[in-house]
Design a protein around this motif. Structure first.
Motif, PDB file in Angstrom:
ATOM      1  N   SER A  78       0.815  -1.127   0.157  1.00 15.58           N
ATOM      2  CA  SER A  78      -0.463  -0.291   0.277  1.00 15.58           C
ATOM      3  C   SER A  78       0.945   1.128   0.183  1.00 15.58           C
ATOM      4  O   SER A  78       1.975   1.008   0.293  1.00 15.58           O
ATOM      5  CB  SER A  78      -0.679   0.045   1.086  1.00 15.58           C
ATOM      6  OG  SER A  78      -1.595  -0.806   1.416  1.00 15.58           O
ATOM      7  N   LYS A  79       0.123   2.456  -0.406  1.00 16.67           N
ATOM      8  CA  LYS A  79       0.992   3.349  -0.387  1.00 16.67           C
ATOM      9  C   LYS A  79       1.401   3.808   1.155  1.00 16.67           C
ATOM     10  O   LYS A  79       0.403   3.663   2.155  1.00 16.67           O
ATOM     11  CB  LYS A  79       0.489   4.706  -1.066  1.00 16.67           C
ATOM     12  CG  LYS A  79       0.695   6.015  -1.282  1.00 16.67           C
ATOM     13  CD  LYS A  79       0.163   6.955  -1.434  1.00 16.67           C
ATOM     14  CE  LYS A  79       0.327   8.601  -1.546  1.00 16.67           C
ATOM     15  NZ  LYS A  79      -0.437   9.279  -2.259  1.00 16.67           N
ATOM     16  N   GLY A  80       2.480   4.182   1.143  1.00 13.90           N
ATOM     17  CA  GLY A  80       3.238   4.321   2.255  1.00 13.90           C
ATOM     18  C   GLY A  80       3.922   3.369   3.369  1.00 13.90           C
ATOM     19  O   GLY A  80       5.018   3.754   3.563  1.00 13.90           O
ATOM     20  N   ASP A  81       4.348   2.564   2.199  1.00 17.77           N
ATOM     21  CA  ASP A  81       4.617   0.770   2.593  1.00 17.77           C
ATOM     22  C   ASP A  81       5.800   1.104   2.152  1.00 17.77           C
ATOM     23  O   ASP A  81       6.901   1.615   0.949  1.00 17.77           O
ATOM     24  CB  ASP A  81       4.257  -0.711   2.438  1.00 17.77           C
ATOM     25  CG  ASP A  81       2.576  -0.509   2.668  1.00 17.77           C
ATOM     26  OD1 ASP A  81       2.384  -0.227   3.813  1.00 17.77           O
ATOM     27  OD2 ASP A  81       2.313  -1.717   2.429  1.00 17.77           O
ATOM     28  N   VAL A  82       7.240   0.849   3.896  1.00 15.28           N
ATOM     29  CA  VAL A  82       8.467   0.799   3.165  1.00 15.28           C
ATOM     30  C   VAL A  82       8.733  -0.320   2.456  1.00 15.28           C
ATOM     31  O   VAL A  82       8.094  -2.073   3.149  1.00 15.28           O
ATOM     32  CB  VAL A  82       9.290   0.924   4.822  1.00 15.28           C
ATOM     33  CG1 VAL A  82      10.767   0.855   4.259  1.00 15.28           C
ATOM     34  CG2 VAL A  82       8.908   2.131   5.166  1.00 15.28           C
TER      35      VAL A  82
END
Length: 277
Positions: A78-82
């Motif tokens: 998901s958007k923002g995952d490292v």
């Protein structure tokens, strides 16, 4: 799949393209012994592909680099995952950043759109396959990304299998003649596929005992008729202008394979950033 030397050749050529005489910015600002820690962060949501290739970019620039994956190829992020953290020489991180991201973003974009197509028809028998409409020099990686996304591969190259297309047919003087010419010169283990655009051509391909019959840019009604006529005598492939909006209707005609050129030829890159912290 592919060897480490194949991957190294792609990466080395990409690095040479990006810094044929070094990185004049990094080399004049960063001390050669400086170390840094960086994060790769997803700026989109989708399927990741190419992490090991990105890792290899940094390994070729710094043999002691530590690249930790926080996910695996084929996983949804998901958007923002490292998605990965990297620790190594600052110069190596900066010099490898763009090459690693270019490859990772493109492969993840391919895997993501392939997953969308595959999910659309997972309740039907048809399979989503790619084409040879790939980026020069990156075909093995792009076809790998298709598999990661849940699709399958068409032939890898012109040496892999016979595909008699419209220009071959015109040059040979007809479908049946083209099949006869090639069948007399290839091993019995190689299948023969023929591209057709009309019902008459489908009938000629059947008469020539083609192993695979491609229905190229046919309307749904003609495609249904062709599948009924072929009736298991050959594998049936649909091709041409396939979109996410049309793939279900195409699969419902009863075809076995649906080839989608847009998986690789016009895919939107998956947005990923790398930040030194």
């Amino acid at each position: 799949m592919f060897s480490i030397s194949d991957i190294d050749n792609i990466i080395i050529n990409s690095l040479k393209e990006d810094m044929p005489a070094g990185d004049i910015t990094t080399d004049n600002i960063i001390d050669e012994n400086a170390m840094s820690f960086a994060k790769m962060i997803a700026k989109d949501s989708g399927v990741i592909a190419g992490l090991d290739v990105a890792k290899r970019v940094f390994e070729l620039l710094d043999q002691d680099v530590k690249f930790d994956k926080h996910t695996e190829d084929g996983q949804w992020v998901s958007k923002g995952d490292v998605i990965a953290t990297i620790h190594g020489k600052t110069r190596a991180l900066l010099k490898g950043e763009r090459t690693a991201l270019n490859i990772l973003q493109r492969l993840s974009g391919i895997a993501t759109i392939t997953r969308q197509y595959a999910d659309k028809i997972k309740h039907l028998k048809a399979k989503v396959v790619d084409t040879r409409k790939t980026t020069p020099g990156l075909r093995m990686l792009e076809k790998y990304a298709v598999r990661v996304g849940g699709g399958t591969n068409h032939r890898f190259c012109l040496s892999d299998g016979v595909l008699i297309k419209d220009n071959h047919i015109k040059a040979a003087g007809g479908i049946k003649k083209a099949i006869e010419l090639v069948r007399n010169k290839i091993p019995h283990t190689i299948k023969i596929e023929v591209e057709t655009e009309t019902i008459d051509q489908v009938l000629e391909a059947i008469d020539g005992k083609a192993d695979i019959i491609m229905l190229d840019n046919m309307g749904l009604d003609m495609m249904k008729e062709a599948v009924k006529i072929i009736n298991g005598k050959a594998i049936v492939e649909a091709s041409g202008n396939v979109t996410l909006d049309t793939i279900v209707e195409i699969a419902e005609t009863g075809v076995d394979i649906i080839s989608v050129g847009s998986l690789t030829h016009s895919v939107r890159a998956f947005d990923i950033s790398m930040k030194i912290t």
